[in-house]
Scaffold this active site. Structure first.
Site, PDB file in Angstrom:
ATOM      1  N   ASN A   1      -2.626   6.110  10.964  1.00  0.00           N
ATOM      2  CA  ASN A   1      -1.271   5.264  11.329  1.00  0.00           C
ATOM      3  C   ASN A   1      -0.078   6.133  11.397  1.00  0.00           C
ATOM      4  OD1 ASN A   1       0.604   2.441   9.726  1.00  0.00           O
ATOM      5  ND2 ASN A   1       0.292   2.919  11.923  1.00  0.00           N
TER       6      ASN A   1
ATOM      7  N   ASN B   1       8.663  -0.326  15.738  1.00  0.00           N
ATOM      8  CA  ASN B   1       7.264  -0.355  16.235  1.00  0.00           C
ATOM      9  C   ASN B   1       7.336   0.187  17.556  1.00  0.00           C
ATOM     10  OD1 ASN B   1       5.777  -1.809  13.962  1.00  0.00           O
ATOM     11  ND2 ASN B   1       7.105  -3.427  14.523  1.00  0.00           N
TER      12      ASN B   1
ATOM     13  N   CYS C   1       6.747  -0.639   5.855  1.00  0.00           N
ATOM     14  CA  CYS C   1       5.943   0.233   6.364  1.00  0.00           C
ATOM     15  C   CYS C   1       5.233   1.056   5.180  1.00  0.00           C
ATOM     16  CB  CYS C   1       6.123   1.231   7.694  1.00  0.00           C
ATOM     17  SG  CYS C   1       4.804   1.927   8.290  1.00  0.00           S
ATOM     18  N   GLY C   2       3.931   0.525   4.738  1.00  0.00           N
ATOM     19  CA  GLY C   2       3.393   1.187   3.720  1.00  0.00           C
ATOM     20  C   GLY C   2       2.935   2.850   4.040  1.00  0.00           C
TER      21      GLY C   2
ATOM     22  N   HIS D   1       2.091 -11.197   7.222  1.00  0.00           N
ATOM     23  CA  HIS D   1       0.921 -11.076   7.423  1.00  0.00           C
ATOM     24  C   HIS D   1      -0.242 -12.284   7.156  1.00  0.00           C
ATOM     25  CE1 HIS D   1       1.031  -6.418   6.894  1.00  0.00           C
ATOM     26  NE2 HIS D   1       2.341  -6.957   6.157  1.00  0.00           N
TER      27      HIS D   1
ATOM     28  N   GLU E   1      -1.418  -5.112  14.524  1.00  0.00           N
ATOM     29  CA  GLU E   1      -0.070  -4.981  14.051  1.00  0.00           C
ATOM     30  C   GLU E   1       0.959  -5.745  15.015  1.00  0.00           C
ATOM     31  OE1 GLU E   1       1.922  -1.854  12.258  1.00  0.00           O
ATOM     32  OE2 GLU E   1      -0.057  -0.809  11.401  1.00  0.00           O
ATOM     33  N   ARG E   2       2.037  -6.286  14.242  1.00  0.00           N
ATOM     34  CA  ARG E   2       3.143  -6.814  15.206  1.00  0.00           C
ATOM     35  C   ARG E   2       3.810  -5.609  15.591  1.00  0.00           C
ATOM     36  NH1 ARG E   2       7.943  -9.595  11.646  1.00  0.00           N
ATOM     37  NH2 ARG E   2       7.887  -7.515  10.655  1.00  0.00           N
TER      38      ARG E   2
ATOM     39  N   CYS F   1      -2.989   0.032   8.000  1.00  0.00           N
ATOM     40  CA  CYS F   1      -1.621  -0.795   7.731  1.00  0.00           C
ATOM     41  C   CYS F   1      -1.581  -0.844   6.185  1.00  0.00           C
ATOM     42  CB  CYS F   1      -1.788  -2.007   8.431  1.00  0.00           C
ATOM     43  SG  CYS F   1       0.009  -2.937   8.335  1.00  0.00           S
TER      44      CYS F   1
ATOM     45  N   GLY G   1      -0.395  -4.204   5.255  1.00  0.00           N
ATOM     46  CA  GLY G   1      -1.609  -4.907   5.358  1.00  0.00           C
ATOM     47  C   GLY G   1      -2.492  -5.030   4.560  1.00  0.00           C
TER      48      GLY G   1
HETATM   49  N1  LIG Z   1       3.798  -3.614  12.458  1.00  0.00           N
HETATM   50  C1  LIG Z   1       4.645  -3.614  11.083  1.00  0.00           C
HETATM   51  C2  LIG Z   1       5.193  -2.509  10.540  1.00  0.00           C
HETATM   52  C3  LIG Z   1       4.455  -1.315  10.221  1.00  0.00           C
HETATM   53  C4  LIG Z   1       3.537  -1.813   9.066  1.00  0.00           C
HETATM   54  C5  LIG Z   1       2.343  -0.612   8.771  1.00  0.00           C
HETATM   55  N2  LIG Z   1       2.122   0.193   9.815  1.00  0.00           N
HETATM   56  C6  LIG Z   1       2.382  -0.374   7.462  1.00  0.00           C
HETATM   57  O1  LIG Z   1       1.520   0.611   7.148  1.00  0.00           O
HETATM   58  O2  LIG Z   1       2.507  -1.070   6.458  1.00  0.00           O
HETATM   59  C7  LIG Z   1       5.590  -4.989  11.230  1.00  0.00           C
HETATM   60  O3  LIG Z   1       5.916  -5.102  12.304  1.00  0.00           O
HETATM   61  O4  LIG Z   1       5.776  -5.672  10.352  1.00  0.00           O
END
Ligand SMILES: N[C@H](CCC[C@H](N)C(=O)O)C(=O)O
Length: 282
Positions: free
Chosen positions: A11, A62, A71-72, A162, A211-212, A220, A223
């Site tokens: 990621n 994003n 973002c984790g 999520h 992913e959003r 994620c 996630g």
């Molecule tokens: N697309 C996610 C943000 C990135 C999260 C993901 N890349 C992670 O590692 O937590 C959102 O709009 O909430």
């Protein structure tokens, strides 16, 4: 603009040290640098800045330019950046995010961060706070119609929304056929990230994610945390889960007494670079 390309189990984001650089149009810059043909190629942009309330501040955008709360995979890479690039010599740091201040423990090997344990905080289960427009609270195994098909979802926020869908086989899933329709479903006022999960045993799952704002990613972190909480709420796993993602594995633990979710995983530097931004977004 100087940047560092990093990834958390695939990621990948463009990281900018805003102690030295200033990014005036982060949403536009994220769209530009994320393009895998006309830009650098990434799942988005992450800014590392000073904070008045923590050691550092992380802002994440994003690939579509939308700003996310947390973002984790990104926050583990922030920890690696600030230690390896000499912004701190502490192995326990705090990072301010739109989802609150997060506390991290850095595992250092040969002078560089090898992996990071993040306290991702408490899962948010109240539908209005996720947000998701359903009556049930918590949102566990609730039916939702997507493109004419009924799915059963469990919804959890880790600061960002999520929707978790359990299924028997995620390897063959045509994620493009459903991911975008969950992401933009009217039941999610702020859109949603969607995790498709295959439970292998009481401590192991396979997970893919749409992913959003970034389409399917290889991993994620938020996630994986939301997925673990959903597994436990549905009595499918114990409190400690290894999540197999396309890009690698994360170890997630929900400490039910403290009601805190912990995520442990690696962070990787790919390269440092410099890019001249188009005038209209510089
Ligand atoms: N697309 C996610 C943000 C990135 C999260 C993901 N890349 C992670 O590692 O937590 C959102 O709009 O909430």
């Amino acid at each position: 603009m100087k940047f560092t390309k990093m990834h958390g189990i695939g990621n990948d984001y463009v990281y900018v040290n805003c102690f030295e650089e200033s990014v005036k149009n982060p949403a536009e810059v994220s769209k530009f640098v994320s393009d895998r043909h006309f830009g650098i190629g990434s799942d988005g942009l992450i800014l590392i800045s000073p904070s008045a309330t923590a050691d550092f501040r992380m802002n994440i955008y994003n690939a579509d330019g939308s700003q996310a709360e947390m973002c984790g995979n990104g926050i583990r890479c922030v920890a690696k950046y600030v230690y390896d690039y000499g912004l701190t010599d502490k192995t326990e740091i705090s990072v301010e995010t739109l989802a609150g201040i997060k506390y991290l423990r850095l595992q250092v090997e040969n002078g560089k961060v090898a992996s990071v344990e993040v306290n991702m905080g408490a899962p948010i289960l109240e539908p209005k706070e996720i947000p998701v427009a359903v009556e049930e609270s918590p949102v566990v195994n609730v039916p939702v119609e997507v493109k004419g098909k009924i799915y059963h979802m469990t919804c959890v926020s880790m600061g960002n929304p999520h929707a978790i869908i359990f299924m028997n086989n995620v390897k063959d899933l045509d994620i493009e056929a459903s991911g975008p329709y969950f992401e933009n479903h009217t039941v999610f006022p702020k859109r949603t990230n969607t995790e498709f999960v295959e439970v292998l045993d009481r401590n192991t799952v396979n997970m893919r994610v749409w992913e959003r704002g970034s389409d399917e990613t290889l991993a994620c972190g938020t996630g994986a945390c939301a997925t673990t909480v959903a597994c436990i709420l549905n009595d499918k796993t114990e409190n400690e889960v290894t999540v197999h993602l396309l890009g690698g594995d994360l170890k997630i633990r929900w400490d039910r007494e403290a009601n805190q979710v912990y995520m442990t995983g690696p962070a990787t530097v790919v390269f440092d670079g410099e890019i001249t931004l188009p005038d209209d977004i510089a």
